[in-house]
Design a protein around this motif. Sequence first.
Motif, PDB file in Angstrom:
ATOM      1  N   ALA A 116       3.318  15.697   4.020  1.00  0.00           N
ATOM      2  CA  ALA A 116       4.452  15.588   3.094  1.00  0.00           C
ATOM      3  C   ALA A 116       4.043  14.860   1.823  1.00  0.00           C
ATOM      4  O   ALA A 116       4.358  15.283   0.704  1.00  0.00           O
ATOM      5  CB  ALA A 116       5.613  14.864   3.777  1.00  0.00           C
ATOM      6  N   LEU A 117       3.333  13.747   1.980  1.00  0.00           N
ATOM      7  CA  LEU A 117       2.955  12.957   0.813  1.00  0.00           C
ATOM      8  C   LEU A 117       1.935  13.690  -0.063  1.00  0.00           C
ATOM      9  O   LEU A 117       2.077  13.731  -1.283  1.00  0.00           O
ATOM     10  CB  LEU A 117       2.411  11.596   1.254  1.00  0.00           C
ATOM     11  N   LEU A 118       0.929  14.288   0.563  1.00  0.00           N
ATOM     12  CA  LEU A 118      -0.107  14.956  -0.226  1.00  0.00           C
ATOM     13  C   LEU A 118       0.405  16.252  -0.847  1.00  0.00           C
ATOM     14  O   LEU A 118      -0.044  16.652  -1.929  1.00  0.00           O
ATOM     15  CB  LEU A 118      -1.341  15.216   0.636  1.00  0.00           C
ATOM     16  N   THR A 119       1.350  16.912  -0.190  1.00  0.00           N
ATOM     17  CA  THR A 119       1.972  18.092  -0.797  1.00  0.00           C
ATOM     18  C   THR A 119       2.697  17.705  -2.075  1.00  0.00           C
ATOM     19  O   THR A 119       2.584  18.383  -3.106  1.00  0.00           O
ATOM     20  CB  THR A 119       2.946  18.759   0.182  1.00  0.00           C
ATOM     21  N   LEU A 120       3.426  16.596  -2.009  1.00  0.00           N
ATOM     22  CA  LEU A 120       4.127  16.110  -3.195  1.00  0.00           C
ATOM     23  C   LEU A 120       3.136  15.721  -4.286  1.00  0.00           C
ATOM     24  O   LEU A 120       3.362  15.998  -5.473  1.00  0.00           O
ATOM     25  CB  LEU A 120       5.008  14.911  -2.828  1.00  0.00           C
ATOM     26  N   ALA A 121       2.031  15.091  -3.902  1.00  0.00           N
ATOM     27  CA  ALA A 121       1.015  14.707  -4.885  1.00  0.00           C
ATOM     28  C   ALA A 121       0.428  15.936  -5.580  1.00  0.00           C
ATOM     29  O   ALA A 121       0.214  15.939  -6.802  1.00  0.00           O
ATOM     30  CB  ALA A 121      -0.086  13.896  -4.211  1.00  0.00           C
ATOM     31  N   ARG A 122       0.159  16.999  -4.800  1.00  0.00           N
ATOM     32  CA  ARG A 122      -0.387  18.223  -5.391  1.00  0.00           C
ATOM     33  C   ARG A 122       0.627  18.885  -6.334  1.00  0.00           C
ATOM     34  O   ARG A 122       0.270  19.395  -7.406  1.00  0.00           O
ATOM     35  CB  ARG A 122      -0.833  19.182  -4.296  1.00  0.00           C
ATOM     36  N   GLN A 123       1.902  18.891  -5.932  1.00  0.00           N
ATOM     37  CA  GLN A 123       2.943  19.447  -6.793  1.00  0.00           C
ATOM     38  C   GLN A 123       3.047  18.660  -8.096  1.00  0.00           C
ATOM     39  O   GLN A 123       3.200  19.240  -9.181  1.00  0.00           O
ATOM     40  CB  GLN A 123       4.287  19.420  -6.058  1.00  0.00           C
ATOM     41  N   SER A 124       2.957  17.325  -7.974  1.00  0.00           N
ATOM     42  CA  SER A 124       3.042  16.481  -9.171  1.00  0.00           C
ATOM     43  C   SER A 124       1.862  16.731 -10.091  1.00  0.00           C
ATOM     44  O   SER A 124       2.010  16.788 -11.321  1.00  0.00           O
ATOM     45  CB  SER A 124       3.073  15.008  -8.767  1.00  0.00           C
ATOM     46  N   ALA A 125       0.673  16.875  -9.507  1.00  0.00           N
ATOM     47  CA  ALA A 125      -0.514  17.147 -10.330  1.00  0.00           C
ATOM     48  C   ALA A 125      -0.390  18.482 -11.056  1.00  0.00           C
ATOM     49  O   ALA A 125      -0.777  18.607 -12.221  1.00  0.00           O
ATOM     50  CB  ALA A 125      -1.751  17.126  -9.440  1.00  0.00           C
ATOM     51  N   ASP A 172       0.833  -1.208   0.000  1.00  0.00           N
ATOM     52  CA  ASP A 172       0.000   0.000   0.000  1.00  0.00           C
ATOM     53  C   ASP A 172       0.865   1.254   0.000  1.00  0.00           C
ATOM     54  O   ASP A 172       0.530   2.247  -0.668  1.00  0.00           O
ATOM     55  CB  ASP A 172      -0.920   0.001   1.224  1.00  0.00           C
ATOM     56  N   LEU A 173       1.964   1.221   0.733  1.00  0.00           N
ATOM     57  CA  LEU A 173       2.854   2.377   0.784  1.00  0.00           C
ATOM     58  C   LEU A 173       3.508   2.609  -0.583  1.00  0.00           C
ATOM     59  O   LEU A 173       3.635   3.749  -1.031  1.00  0.00           O
ATOM     60  CB  LEU A 173       3.916   2.169   1.857  1.00  0.00           C
ATOM     61  N   ASP A 174       3.901   1.536  -1.257  1.00  0.00           N
ATOM     62  CA  ASP A 174       4.443   1.670  -2.613  1.00  0.00           C
ATOM     63  C   ASP A 174       3.428   2.350  -3.531  1.00  0.00           C
ATOM     64  O   ASP A 174       3.778   3.224  -4.325  1.00  0.00           O
ATOM     65  CB  ASP A 174       4.801   0.298  -3.186  1.00  0.00           C
ATOM     66  N   GLU A 175       2.178   1.909  -3.427  1.00  0.00           N
ATOM     67  CA  GLU A 175       1.131   2.508  -4.261  1.00  0.00           C
ATOM     68  C   GLU A 175       0.978   3.992  -3.946  1.00  0.00           C
ATOM     69  O   GLU A 175       0.777   4.814  -4.848  1.00  0.00           O
ATOM     70  CB  GLU A 175      -0.199   1.781  -4.029  1.00  0.00           C
ATOM     71  N   ALA A 176       1.076   4.345  -2.669  1.00  0.00           N
ATOM     72  CA  ALA A 176       0.959   5.751  -2.274  1.00  0.00           C
ATOM     73  C   ALA A 176       2.090   6.587  -2.856  1.00  0.00           C
ATOM     74  O   ALA A 176       1.875   7.705  -3.341  1.00  0.00           O
ATOM     75  CB  ALA A 176       0.938   5.859  -0.747  1.00  0.00           C
ATOM     76  N   LEU A 177       3.308   6.053  -2.820  1.00  0.00           N
ATOM     77  CA  LEU A 177       4.463   6.788  -3.351  1.00  0.00           C
ATOM     78  C   LEU A 177       4.325   7.018  -4.848  1.00  0.00           C
ATOM     79  O   LEU A 177       4.569   8.127  -5.346  1.00  0.00           O
ATOM     80  CB  LEU A 177       5.753   6.000  -3.073  1.00  0.00           C
ATOM     81  N   ILE A 185      -3.711  12.471  -6.654  1.00  0.00           N
ATOM     82  CA  ILE A 185      -3.877  12.856  -5.256  1.00  0.00           C
ATOM     83  C   ILE A 185      -4.818  11.912  -4.517  1.00  0.00           C
ATOM     84  O   ILE A 185      -4.522  11.451  -3.411  1.00  0.00           O
ATOM     85  CB  ILE A 185      -4.403  14.306  -5.152  1.00  0.00           C
ATOM     86  N   ALA A 186      -5.962  11.609  -5.107  1.00  0.00           N
ATOM     87  CA  ALA A 186      -6.944  10.754  -4.441  1.00  0.00           C
ATOM     88  C   ALA A 186      -6.389   9.355  -4.193  1.00  0.00           C
ATOM     89  O   ALA A 186      -6.549   8.790  -3.103  1.00  0.00           O
ATOM     90  CB  ALA A 186      -8.216  10.675  -5.276  1.00  0.00           C
ATOM     91  N   ALA A 187      -5.703   8.788  -5.185  1.00  0.00           N
ATOM     92  CA  ALA A 187      -5.136   7.446  -5.026  1.00  0.00           C
ATOM     93  C   ALA A 187      -4.036   7.446  -3.972  1.00  0.00           C
ATOM     94  O   ALA A 187      -3.910   6.493  -3.190  1.00  0.00           O
ATOM     95  CB  ALA A 187      -4.595   6.942  -6.360  1.00  0.00           C
ATOM     96  N   ALA A 188      -3.225   8.502  -3.932  1.00  0.00           N
ATOM     97  CA  ALA A 188      -2.164   8.592  -2.929  1.00  0.00           C
ATOM     98  C   ALA A 188      -2.754   8.634  -1.527  1.00  0.00           C
ATOM     99  O   ALA A 188      -2.253   7.961  -0.607  1.00  0.00           O
ATOM    100  CB  ALA A 188      -1.319   9.834  -3.187  1.00  0.00           C
ATOM    101  N   ASP A 189      -3.829   9.405  -1.354  1.00  0.00           N
ATOM    102  CA  ASP A 189      -4.472   9.519  -0.042  1.00  0.00           C
ATOM    103  C   ASP A 189      -5.054   8.177   0.398  1.00  0.00           C
ATOM    104  O   ASP A 189      -4.879   7.739   1.531  1.00  0.00           O
ATOM    105  CB  ASP A 189      -5.565  10.591  -0.110  1.00  0.00           C
TER     106      ASP A 189
END
Length: 336
Positions: free
Chosen positions: A321-330, A210-215, A223-227
């Motif tokens: 940290a993770l969701l900030t990165l997801a938003r930046q990537s989006a 699950d953590l791999d999928e989040a990364l 973003i939604a899938a990461a969360d």
Amino acid sequence: MAKLDARRLPAFLKDPGATRAVLLFGEDAGLARERADALQAAIVPDNDPFRLADLPRDAASRPGALAGEAAALALTGGRRVIRVRDATDALAASLKEVLDAPGDTLVILEAGELTARSKLRVLAEGSPRAAAIPCYRERGADLAATIAALLKEGGVTAEPAAVAWLASRLGEDRQTLRREVEKLVLYAGPGGRLAEEDVLACVGDGSALDLDEALMAATSGNIAAADRALEAAMAEGAHAVQVIRALLRHVQRLHLASLAGMQALQPPVFFRHKNEFEKALRHWRPDALAIVAAALREAELGTKSGGTGRPIPDAAIARHALLTLARQSAALARRG
């Protein structure tokens, strides 16, 4: 005998010769136990109880106790083995008594971490009648080679990518490693060959997957899938420091791939994640990834600073940290 090097070790474990004592030390207790078992089997292959003795550490540290046990003869004849677990420097005097006395009983001492100045280690490394064997966790190519060898013992082979994936997952403790390899051997059957999807199906740990999928979702901008994947990973037992460290390693691998290509990555990207990894590489520049890595190091320090009165819980730091990165990537993906 000096500390045994890796090239001489396999032959020594099968035949320790006239060695009177072996000290196994280091962080990997499972590896130490495995090597102690191999030495025991070399001397007493039939596990004759009259030729085997487990001596508690406290009893072995008493003056004369270990030497007295080592001098005893087996009722059925043959060379004996004495094992002492959780050995410390308190046993140095007892070990010296054994090494100074005649006899052929093999004394096996299993210790944890010992410094180079440890009395027990100095004694074992300096005596011609003893051997000192470090037992540290294997990593990288060494761990992959061990996994391939253990599979081969069970009559099973594996694709290099599958071995690399296993090496990235199973390096914590030799006992855990051996259990998982035994599971794979049963799964593949005699003469079987394992692919990446086989090891994933057989060994995959829920929180890690699950953590791999989040990364992957985070750096590809989903973003939604990461969360969702992060929630699942934490529900399975992933903790905040683990999340931050995994995210940092992932960003570092992206940074390396952006500079040197995906062929530079060891282990290679898992087959299920190649599309998302390549998507992230198309959007992220090396300099931006370096900035993200620096921010993640700061986040890691925040989760390890100690104290229960911090205004922001560790889990919240990791999630941010993770969701900030997801938003930046989006945002990068929208810019094209």
